[in-house]
Design a protein around this motif. Structure first.
Motif, PDB file in Angstrom:
ATOM      1  N   GLN A  42       0.829  -1.254   0.023  1.00 49.29           N
ATOM      2  CA  GLN A  42       0.096  -0.092  -0.027  1.00 49.29           C
ATOM      3  C   GLN A  42       0.739   1.318  -0.116  1.00 49.29           C
ATOM      4  OE1 GLN A  42      -0.433  -2.540   2.325  1.00 49.29           O
ATOM      5  NE2 GLN A  42      -2.405  -3.586   1.491  1.00 49.29           N
ATOM      6  N   GLN A  43       2.025   1.154   0.405  1.00 49.75           N
ATOM      7  CA  GLN A  43       3.066   2.352   0.383  1.00 49.75           C
ATOM      8  C   GLN A  43       3.982   2.120  -0.500  1.00 49.75           C
ATOM      9  OE1 GLN A  43       3.039   2.316   5.149  1.00 49.75           O
ATOM     10  NE2 GLN A  43       2.685   4.430   4.897  1.00 49.75           N
ATOM     11  N   HIS A  68       2.292  -9.029  11.130  1.00 49.39           N
ATOM     12  CA  HIS A  68       2.604 -10.081  11.908  1.00 49.39           C
ATOM     13  C   HIS A  68       4.055 -10.569  11.536  1.00 49.39           C
ATOM     14  CE1 HIS A  68      -0.685  -9.608  14.202  1.00 49.39           C
ATOM     15  NE2 HIS A  68      -1.739  -9.901  13.154  1.00 49.39           N
ATOM     16  N   GLY A  95       3.896  -0.318  12.052  1.00 45.20           N
ATOM     17  CA  GLY A  95       4.729  -1.573  12.710  1.00 45.20           C
ATOM     18  C   GLY A  95       4.901  -2.785  11.864  1.00 45.20           C
ATOM     19  N   THR A  97       5.857  -2.758   8.628  1.00 46.70           N
ATOM     20  CA  THR A  97       7.115  -2.533   7.849  1.00 46.70           C
ATOM     21  C   THR A  97       8.494  -2.493   8.824  1.00 46.70           C
ATOM     22  OG1 THR A  97       5.827  -1.208   6.350  1.00 46.70           O
ATOM     23  CG2 THR A  97       8.144  -1.061   6.050  1.00 46.70           C
ATOM     24  N   THR A 118       2.569   5.411  11.245  1.00 53.76           N
ATOM     25  CA  THR A 118       1.573   5.230  12.209  1.00 53.76           C
ATOM     26  C   THR A 118       2.095   5.335  13.909  1.00 53.76           C
ATOM     27  OG1 THR A 118       2.000   2.850  12.733  1.00 53.76           O
ATOM     28  CG2 THR A 118       0.824   3.264  10.753  1.00 53.76           C
ATOM     29  N   ALA A 120       2.156   2.731  16.298  1.00 51.44           N
ATOM     30  CA  ALA A 120       2.315   1.584  16.886  1.00 51.44           C
ATOM     31  C   ALA A 120       3.220   1.752  17.775  1.00 51.44           C
ATOM     32  CB  ALA A 120       2.278   0.516  15.848  1.00 51.44           C
ATOM     33  N   SER A 122       6.569   0.322  17.410  1.00 45.48           N
ATOM     34  CA  SER A 122       7.375  -0.686  17.359  1.00 45.48           C
ATOM     35  C   SER A 122       8.922  -0.173  17.022  1.00 45.48           C
ATOM     36  CB  SER A 122       7.136  -1.148  15.984  1.00 45.48           C
ATOM     37  OG  SER A 122       8.048  -2.502  15.866  1.00 45.48           O
ATOM     38  N   ILE A 127      11.907  -5.285  20.322  1.00 44.49           N
ATOM     39  CA  ILE A 127      10.789  -6.428  20.440  1.00 44.49           C
ATOM     40  C   ILE A 127      10.607  -6.720  18.918  1.00 44.49           C
ATOM     41  CG2 ILE A 127       8.651  -7.240  21.097  1.00 44.49           C
ATOM     42  CD1 ILE A 127       8.974  -5.055  23.166  1.00 44.49           C
ATOM     43  N   LEU A 159      -2.385   9.138   7.148  1.00 47.54           N
ATOM     44  CA  LEU A 159      -3.095   8.255   7.900  1.00 47.54           C
ATOM     45  C   LEU A 159      -4.705   8.675   8.270  1.00 47.54           C
ATOM     46  CD1 LEU A 159      -2.116   5.514   9.401  1.00 47.54           C
ATOM     47  CD2 LEU A 159      -2.207   6.737  11.261  1.00 47.54           C
ATOM     48  N   PRO A 160      -5.748   7.615   7.821  1.00 46.17           N
ATOM     49  CA  PRO A 160      -6.854   7.864   7.818  1.00 46.17           C
ATOM     50  C   PRO A 160      -7.520   7.875   9.388  1.00 46.17           C
ATOM     51  CG  PRO A 160      -6.527   5.890   6.096  1.00 46.17           C
ATOM     52  CD  PRO A 160      -5.222   6.530   6.970  1.00 46.17           C
ATOM     53  N   HIS A 174       0.401   0.487  25.505  1.00 51.36           N
ATOM     54  CA  HIS A 174       1.840   0.222  25.776  1.00 51.36           C
ATOM     55  C   HIS A 174       2.162   1.377  27.106  1.00 51.36           C
ATOM     56  CE1 HIS A 174       2.236  -1.267  21.866  1.00 51.36           C
ATOM     57  NE2 HIS A 174       2.442  -0.271  21.419  1.00 51.36           N
ATOM     58  N   LEU A 230       6.869   0.633  25.858  1.00 56.50           N
ATOM     59  CA  LEU A 230       6.778  -0.548  25.660  1.00 56.50           C
ATOM     60  C   LEU A 230       8.240  -1.425  25.562  1.00 56.50           C
ATOM     61  CD1 LEU A 230       5.417  -3.110  24.420  1.00 56.50           C
ATOM     62  CD2 LEU A 230       5.615  -1.964  22.051  1.00 56.50           C
ATOM     63  N   HIS A 253      -4.943  -6.129  14.478  1.00 55.60           N
ATOM     64  CA  HIS A 253      -3.912  -5.690  15.659  1.00 55.60           C
ATOM     65  C   HIS A 253      -4.484  -4.541  16.535  1.00 55.60           C
ATOM     66  CE1 HIS A 253      -0.215  -5.804  17.875  1.00 55.60           C
ATOM     67  NE2 HIS A 253      -0.431  -4.447  17.947  1.00 55.60           N
ATOM     68  N   ALA A 254      -4.474  -3.349  15.756  1.00 56.95           N
ATOM     69  CA  ALA A 254      -4.640  -2.214  16.408  1.00 56.95           C
ATOM     70  C   ALA A 254      -6.091  -2.085  17.074  1.00 56.95           C
ATOM     71  CB  ALA A 254      -4.539  -0.989  15.472  1.00 56.95           C
TER      72      ALA A 254
HETATM   73  P1  NAD Z   1       0.471  -1.709   9.633  1.00 57.27           P
HETATM   74  O1  NAD Z   1       1.954  -1.214   9.883  1.00 57.27           O
HETATM   75  O2  NAD Z   1       0.236  -2.948   9.155  1.00 57.27           O
HETATM   76  O3  NAD Z   1       0.086  -0.377   8.757  1.00 57.27           O
HETATM   77  C1  NAD Z   1      -1.365  -0.665   8.409  1.00 57.27           C
HETATM   78  C2  NAD Z   1      -1.759  -0.040   6.871  1.00 57.27           C
HETATM   79  O4  NAD Z   1      -1.552   1.433   6.768  1.00 57.27           O
HETATM   80  C3  NAD Z   1      -0.778  -0.540   5.996  1.00 57.27           C
HETATM   81  O5  NAD Z   1      -1.370  -0.785   4.677  1.00 57.27           O
HETATM   82  C4  NAD Z   1       0.188   0.330   5.696  1.00 57.27           C
HETATM   83  O6  NAD Z   1       0.888   0.392   4.695  1.00 57.27           O
HETATM   84  C5  NAD Z   1      -0.659   1.695   5.775  1.00 57.27           C
HETATM   85  N1  NAD Z   1      -0.128   3.011   6.440  1.00 57.27           N
HETATM   86  C6  NAD Z   1       0.694   3.173   7.236  1.00 57.27           C
HETATM   87  N2  NAD Z   1       1.019   4.504   7.492  1.00 57.27           N
HETATM   88  C7  NAD Z   1       0.415   5.103   6.683  1.00 57.27           C
HETATM   89  C8  NAD Z   1       0.005   6.502   6.295  1.00 57.27           C
HETATM   90  N3  NAD Z   1       0.605   7.310   6.933  1.00 57.27           N
HETATM   91  N4  NAD Z   1      -1.013   6.818   5.599  1.00 57.27           N
HETATM   92  C9  NAD Z   1      -1.703   5.939   4.695  1.00 57.27           C
HETATM   93  N5  NAD Z   1      -1.610   4.417   5.150  1.00 57.27           N
HETATM   94  C10 NAD Z   1      -0.636   4.388   5.840  1.00 57.27           C
HETATM   95  O7  NAD Z   1       0.104  -1.254  11.028  1.00 57.27           O
HETATM   96  P2  NAD Z   1       0.527  -0.661  12.716  1.00 57.27           P
HETATM   97  O8  NAD Z   1      -0.676  -0.893  13.436  1.00 57.27           O
HETATM   98  O9  NAD Z   1       1.250   0.264  12.554  1.00 57.27           O
HETATM   99  O10 NAD Z   1       1.181  -1.841  12.781  1.00 57.27           O
HETATM  100  C11 NAD Z   1       0.768  -3.330  13.348  1.00 57.27           C
HETATM  101  C12 NAD Z   1       2.040  -4.536  13.546  1.00 57.27           C
HETATM  102  O11 NAD Z   1       3.093  -3.771  14.295  1.00 57.27           O
HETATM  103  C13 NAD Z   1       1.564  -5.639  13.879  1.00 57.27           C
HETATM  104  O12 NAD Z   1       2.007  -6.837  13.309  1.00 57.27           O
HETATM  105  C14 NAD Z   1       2.186  -5.488  15.404  1.00 57.27           C
HETATM  106  O13 NAD Z   1       2.441  -6.854  16.091  1.00 57.27           O
HETATM  107  C15 NAD Z   1       3.389  -4.686  15.258  1.00 57.27           C
HETATM  108  N6  NAD Z   1       3.866  -4.044  16.423  1.00 57.27           N
HETATM  109  C16 NAD Z   1       4.991  -4.209  16.871  1.00 57.27           C
HETATM  110  C17 NAD Z   1       5.506  -3.581  17.981  1.00 57.27           C
HETATM  111  C18 NAD Z   1       6.924  -4.184  18.540  1.00 57.27           C
HETATM  112  O14 NAD Z   1       7.330  -3.364  19.282  1.00 57.27           O
HETATM  113  N7  NAD Z   1       7.603  -5.264  17.897  1.00 57.27           N
HETATM  114  C19 NAD Z   1       4.895  -2.789  18.395  1.00 57.27           C
HETATM  115  C20 NAD Z   1       3.702  -2.263  17.866  1.00 57.27           C
HETATM  116  C21 NAD Z   1       2.956  -3.153  16.999  1.00 57.27           C
END
Ligand code: NAD
Length: 355
Positions: A42-43, A68, A95, A97, A118, A120, A122, A127, A159-160, A174, A230, A253-254
């Motif tokens: 998507q990006q 994941h 998270g 990527t 985003t 999230a 990470s 981790i 980001l929507p 967290h 976290l 997830h979120a």
């Molecule tokens: P994501 O990275 O899956 O992104 C969700 C969607 O939004 C994707 O299609 C992405 O391309 C799109 N997107 C991202 N930023 C955007 C933007 N600014 N504009 C438009 N679209 C955008 O979602 P997430 O919630 O950030 O990450 C979830 C994953 O991160 C899970 O696998 C989770 O386990 C992991 N995570 C890991 C940690 C860690 O510390 N290891 C912490 C939090 C989350």
């Protein structure tokens, strides 16, 4: 003041508007010349634009990141990294990527620059969760901590609103659990409370106007603070529940974090009164679990596990899975109470505060 132990994580954080223009200098500062750029499909356009911007410093793009961190995707990306003789990784995205960048770093020791889009968090943690044959395993190792985080507020403007809210609630989880963590310490407590405050204040403004740059800036700062929490202290019931629910029922997830958090907080409220007081103060509510539930409702976030696609007969299975591997939680884990927590989260009712 009680005794405590605190380990600062070694990472450079740059925060601001338009900071993406500093990426070339950051790659050079790492002593690197051939960056592999990572994104989701998507990006992909954003990653390709970044490649054009970097010129010779970009070795190529891999845009197959997905939720994941599946090991087979990492294997594909490893082949690309090796074929291009990449000497560093640039993860542009959320998270998913950033998780892919960490998984490659674990196997190669390549330095990473994370550019989060985003909330999230990470990027600020050592981790990594990876999935293989439907099983997600999580490990904590400094090998996966990105060396550099480049926060560019401008990249979050797209980001929507719905994803903004759930991603921010993921971050707030967290901080909330960090405040009642067994390893809680005064440094992280300050950071966690401020992260909650920043996100709670920013979210209504962003939902009203997703292009509000000041609110976006506050939210991204809050995401860093919550991610840092976290990265530094252990998590408890809430994260365990979300891990189980995501794995067993393939829930998003979120959104799962968003629905479960007020209920997990209510479960722990009596055992963690000081943390609840801090959370309530940070979000401007009189009661932390109820106040967070109300905030999510006012932002039109999903409220029930049923709406996320969890089967009603999955509650007992989830309880069994949560109890199958004991871990620390401020309030003892007990099957009947856990079932009630999940029934409330499944139905989307306002959480109970009762032990
Ligand atoms: P994501 O990275 O899956 O992104 C969700 C969607 O939004 C994707 O299609 C992405 O391309 C799109 N997107 C991202 N930023 C955007 C933007 N600014 N504009 C438009 N679209 C955008 O979602 P997430 O919630 O950030 O990450 C979830 C994953 O991160 C899970 O696998 C989770 O386990 C992991 N995570 C890991 C940690 C860690 O510390 N290891 C912490 C939090 C989350």
């Amino acid at each position: 003041m009680q005794s405590f132990s605190y380990v600062a994580l070694p990472a450079k954080v740059t925060f601001g508007f338009g900071t993406l223009s500093q990426l070339g200098a950051e790659i050079a500062a790492l002593g690197c010349r051939r960056a592999l750029l990572l994104s989701t499909p998507q990006q992909a356009d954003s990653a390709e634009a970044l490649k054009t911007m970097l010129g010779d410093l970009a070795a190529g793009v891999f845009c197959g990141a997905t939720m994941h961190t599946p090991v087979d995707v990492t294997d594909d990306a490893m082949r690309v990294a090796s074929g291009l003789q990449a000497d560093c990784l640039v993860a542009l995205g959320g998270g998913s990527t950033i998780g892919l960048g960490k998984a490659i770093a674990l196997r190669t020791d390549l330095p990473q620059i994370a550019i989060p889009t985003t909330y999230a968090g990470s990027e600020a943690t050592p981790i990594l969760g990876e999935t293989q044959n439907g099983v997600k395993t999580t490990q904590r190792t400094l090998k996966v901590l990105p060396e550099v985080i480049l926060y560019d507020v401008d990249l979050t403007l797209t980001l929507p609103p719905a994803m903004t809210v759930t991603s921010a609630m993921n971050a707030m989880a967290h901080a909330a659990e960090g405040l009642y963590a067994r390893e809680a310490n005064p440094v992280i407590t300050m950071i966690a409370e401020d992260g909650l405050r920043a996100l709670a204040q920013a979210l209504p403004a962003i939902v009203a106007d997703p292009a509000d740059r000041n609110a976006r800036s506050d939210a991204l700062y809050g995401a860093w603070a919550c991610g840092t929490t976290l990265g530094s202290v252990g998590m408890s019931l809430h994260h365990k529940l979300c891990h189980v629910l995501g794995g067993a029922f393939n829930l998003p997830h979120a959104e799962t974090h968003t629905v479960v958090l007020p209920h997990a907080m209510a479960y722990n409220a009596a055992a963690a009164p000081e943390a609840m007081e801090r959370i309530a103060r940070a979000i401007g509510a009189s009661d932390a679990p109820g106040g967070l539930f109300d905030l999510a409702r006012s932002l039109k976030a999903p409220a029930s596990l049923a709406s996320l696609g969890m089967p009603a007969d999955g509650i007992d299975r989830a309880v069994d899975l949560v109890l199958s591997a004991p871990y620390w939680n401020p309030e003892p884990l007990e099957a009947g109470r856990l079932r009630r927590l999940l029934e409330n989260a499944y139905a989307g009712v306002r959480p109970e505060n009762a032990p």
